[in-house]
Scaffold this active site. Structure first.
Site, PDB file in Angstrom:
ATOM      1  N   SER A 132      13.713  -0.539 -42.276  1.00 20.56           N
ATOM      2  CA  SER A 132      14.161   1.059 -42.370  1.00 20.56           C
ATOM      3  C   SER A 132      15.287   1.341 -42.495  1.00 20.56           C
ATOM      4  CB  SER A 132      14.135   1.813 -40.571  1.00 20.56           C
ATOM      5  OG  SER A 132      15.065   2.861 -40.265  1.00 20.56           O
ATOM      6  N   TYR A 152      17.781  -0.308 -32.853  1.00 15.55           N
ATOM      7  CA  TYR A 152      16.853  -0.390 -33.239  1.00 15.55           C
ATOM      8  C   TYR A 152      17.758  -0.723 -34.762  1.00 15.55           C
ATOM      9  CZ  TYR A 152      13.242   1.164 -36.983  1.00 15.55           C
ATOM     10  OH  TYR A 152      12.562   2.268 -37.915  1.00 15.55           O
TER      11      TYR A 152
HETATM   12  N1  LIG Z   1       8.551   6.506 -38.918  1.00 17.21           N
HETATM   13  C1  LIG Z   1       9.106   6.326 -39.885  1.00 17.21           C
HETATM   14  O1  LIG Z   1      10.063   7.542 -40.095  1.00 17.21           O
HETATM   15  C2  LIG Z   1       9.779   5.332 -40.538  1.00 17.21           C
HETATM   16  C3  LIG Z   1      11.009   4.910 -40.386  1.00 17.21           C
HETATM   17  C4  LIG Z   1      11.664   3.785 -40.899  1.00 17.21           C
HETATM   18  C5  LIG Z   1      11.461   2.486 -40.450  1.00 17.21           C
HETATM   19  N2  LIG Z   1       9.805   2.356 -39.794  1.00 17.21           N
HETATM   20  C6  LIG Z   1       9.154   1.332 -39.670  1.00 17.21           C
HETATM   21  O2  LIG Z   1       8.239   1.774 -40.079  1.00 17.21           O
HETATM   22  C7  LIG Z   1       7.009   0.873 -39.172  1.00 17.21           C
HETATM   23  C8  LIG Z   1       5.196   1.344 -39.099  1.00 17.21           C
HETATM   24  O3  LIG Z   1       5.965   2.482 -37.838  1.00 17.21           O
HETATM   25  P1  LIG Z   1       5.082   3.664 -38.145  1.00 17.21           P
HETATM   26  O4  LIG Z   1       6.135   5.309 -38.316  1.00 17.21           O
HETATM   27  O5  LIG Z   1       3.750   3.684 -38.347  1.00 17.21           O
HETATM   28  O6  LIG Z   1       5.604   3.847 -36.677  1.00 17.21           O
HETATM   29  P2  LIG Z   1       3.568   4.179 -35.301  1.00 17.21           P
HETATM   30  O7  LIG Z   1       2.453   4.734 -36.443  1.00 17.21           O
HETATM   31  O8  LIG Z   1       3.562   3.917 -34.428  1.00 17.21           O
HETATM   32  O9  LIG Z   1       2.979   2.229 -35.890  1.00 17.21           O
HETATM   33  C9  LIG Z   1       3.228   1.326 -35.073  1.00 17.21           C
HETATM   34  C10 LIG Z   1       2.283   0.326 -35.347  1.00 17.21           C
HETATM   35  O10 LIG Z   1       2.682  -0.819 -34.520  1.00 17.21           O
HETATM   36  C11 LIG Z   1       2.339  -1.231 -33.603  1.00 17.21           C
HETATM   37  N3  LIG Z   1       2.849  -2.126 -32.564  1.00 17.21           N
HETATM   38  C12 LIG Z   1       3.989  -1.899 -31.586  1.00 17.21           C
HETATM   39  N4  LIG Z   1       4.324  -2.593 -30.807  1.00 17.21           N
HETATM   40  C13 LIG Z   1       3.044  -3.718 -30.962  1.00 17.21           C
HETATM   41  C14 LIG Z   1       2.762  -5.319 -30.606  1.00 17.21           C
HETATM   42  N5  LIG Z   1       3.331  -5.653 -29.639  1.00 17.21           N
HETATM   43  N6  LIG Z   1       1.432  -6.038 -30.844  1.00 17.21           N
HETATM   44  C15 LIG Z   1       1.356  -5.382 -31.963  1.00 17.21           C
HETATM   45  N7  LIG Z   1       0.968  -3.965 -32.153  1.00 17.21           N
HETATM   46  C16 LIG Z   1       2.439  -2.739 -32.123  1.00 17.21           C
HETATM   47  C17 LIG Z   1       1.635   0.532 -33.173  1.00 17.21           C
HETATM   48  O11 LIG Z   1       0.327  -0.243 -33.004  1.00 17.21           O
HETATM   49  P3  LIG Z   1      -0.857  -0.486 -31.364  1.00 17.21           P
HETATM   50  O12 LIG Z   1      -0.201   0.454 -30.443  1.00 17.21           O
HETATM   51  O13 LIG Z   1      -1.828  -1.040 -31.528  1.00 17.21           O
HETATM   52  O14 LIG Z   1      -0.136  -1.722 -30.159  1.00 17.21           O
HETATM   53  C18 LIG Z   1       1.047   1.232 -34.782  1.00 17.21           C
HETATM   54  O15 LIG Z   1       0.187   0.131 -35.379  1.00 17.21           O
HETATM   55  C19 LIG Z   1       7.560   0.151 -38.146  1.00 17.21           C
HETATM   56  O16 LIG Z   1       7.926  -1.324 -38.231  1.00 17.21           O
HETATM   57  C20 LIG Z   1       9.340   1.472 -38.159  1.00 17.21           C
HETATM   58  O17 LIG Z   1       9.730   0.751 -37.374  1.00 17.21           O
HETATM   59  C21 LIG Z   1       9.268   4.554 -39.752  1.00 17.21           C
END
Ligand SMILES: NC(=O)c1ccc[n+]([C@@H]2O[C@H](COP(=O)([O-])OP(=O)(O)OC[C@H]3O[C@@H](n4cnc5c(N)ncnc54)[C@H](OP(=O)(O)O)[C@@H]3O)[C@@H](O)[C@H]2O)c1
Length: 267
Positions: A132, A152
């Site tokens: 991130s 985070y």
């Molecule tokens: N969205 C943004 O603006 C942004 C920016 C920078 C970086 N990121 C990074 O991108 C990555 C993906 O996030 P996203 O934005 O796509 O968010 P998201 O839609 O909330 O996806 C997060 C995923 O992580 C899984 N997860 C969370 N806790 C878990 C656990 N204990 N065991 C297994 N799976 C788990 C969730 O699946 P379940 O709930 O089914 O377990 C979900 O599929 C993350 O690392 C985030 O930090 C996001």
């Protein structure tokens, strides 16, 4: 192209957002994708759409990760799963620290430890770590426009460091390692609106954010390059989001800033 050399992929955080988009993208490229998450309903739906293998696993369960790592000779590992919390060190909750460290960092190190040695033996593989901009930059918590906590930031900085050190550990092999560092992407990480979360209105709707497919495309670009080429780092941000801020509190402001917010207004 790299895709021609790879057959299987494991994507964590596959049940929504960037992970689900990445499963779609890699499946379209012909890879057999193991899609990891806790939400079996979403994974089953994704499997019906893409043919991916739905693997319901909590990343906190190291024993389950150990079994999962034996399921196939994985060529591509996308460490994408992550959670976010709001708040600063002045009001962060103990359980939030534990969750962020466990999911965003500890599980990534374990899964990497479990899968990468076999890649090294085969002299073939690609690890993509989703970090991130929070791992690279400090920015002030602001309840209206940001959504990240100090823990985070720390876990994502850990992913940055892990990615760099992995390349050193894998020196001399053709295992490639990429860090993809996104700015804001429209996903459920800000609070799933389907589950009463406010993320959509507060952090996404008002902004021209990236879409999950944009990051999936960035990941596919890195994986699809020729084997001689390792895309080390990709920072991908919305055009209208900039990083860079220097703040200097005036003496008069400093007195007010020392009156610490107890977090009640932090949501
Ligand atoms: N969205 C943004 O603006 C942004 C920016 C920078 C970086 N990121 C990074 O991108 C990555 C993906 O996030 P996203 O934005 O796509 O968010 P998201 O839609 O909330 O996806 C997060 C995923 O992580 C899984 N997860 C969370 N806790 C878990 C656990 N204990 N065991 C297994 N799976 C788990 C969730 O699946 P379940 O709930 O089914 O377990 C979900 O599929 C993350 O690392 C985030 O930090 C996001």
């Amino acid at each position: 192209m790299g895709f021609a050399d790879y057959r299987t992929a494991l994507v964590t955080g596959a049940s929504s957002g960037i992970g689900a988009a990445t499963v779609r993208r890699l499946s379209d490229e012909g890879l057999e994708v193991y899609a990891i998450g806790r939400n079996s309903e979403r994974l089953t739906r994704l499997s019906a759409q893409t043919g991916c293998r739905a693997c319901v696993v909590d990343l906190n369960d190291t024993r389950a990760l150990t079994e999962l790592a034996k399921a196939a000779a994985f060529d591509v590992l996308v460490n994408n799963a992550g959670q976010s919390r709001r708040g600063s060190i002045l009001n962060t909750a103990a359980e939030d620290v534990d969750t962020l460290v466990d999911v965003n960092l500890r599980a990534v190190v374990h899964l990497t430890r479990l899968i990468v040695p076999e890649m090294a033996k085969r002299d073939r593989g690609h690890v993509v770590n989703v970090s991130s901009i929070a791992g690279h930059y400090a920015f002030g918590e602001n309840a209206t426009t940001f959504n990240s906590s100090v823990a985070y930031h720390a876990t994502k900085a850990g992913i940055h460091s892990l990615t760099k050190q992995l390349r050193v550990d894998l020196y001399g092999t053709r295992v490639r390692v990429t860090e993809v560092s996104p700015g804001r992407v429209a996903t459920a990480i800000f609070g799933d609106p389907d589950e009463g979360g406010e993320g959509d209105t507060r952090f996404v709707g008002a902004f021209e954010t990236l879409q999950p497919e944009d990051i999936a495309d960035a990941i596919a670009f890195a994986v699809g390059t020729p084997i001689r080429m390792n895309v080390a780092t990709l920072e991908v941000v919305p055009t209208l989001q900039v990083i860079g801020d220097l703040r200097f509190a005036r003496r008069s402001e400093a007195a007010q800033l020392t009156m610490i917010d107890d977090g009640a207004d932090n949501a």
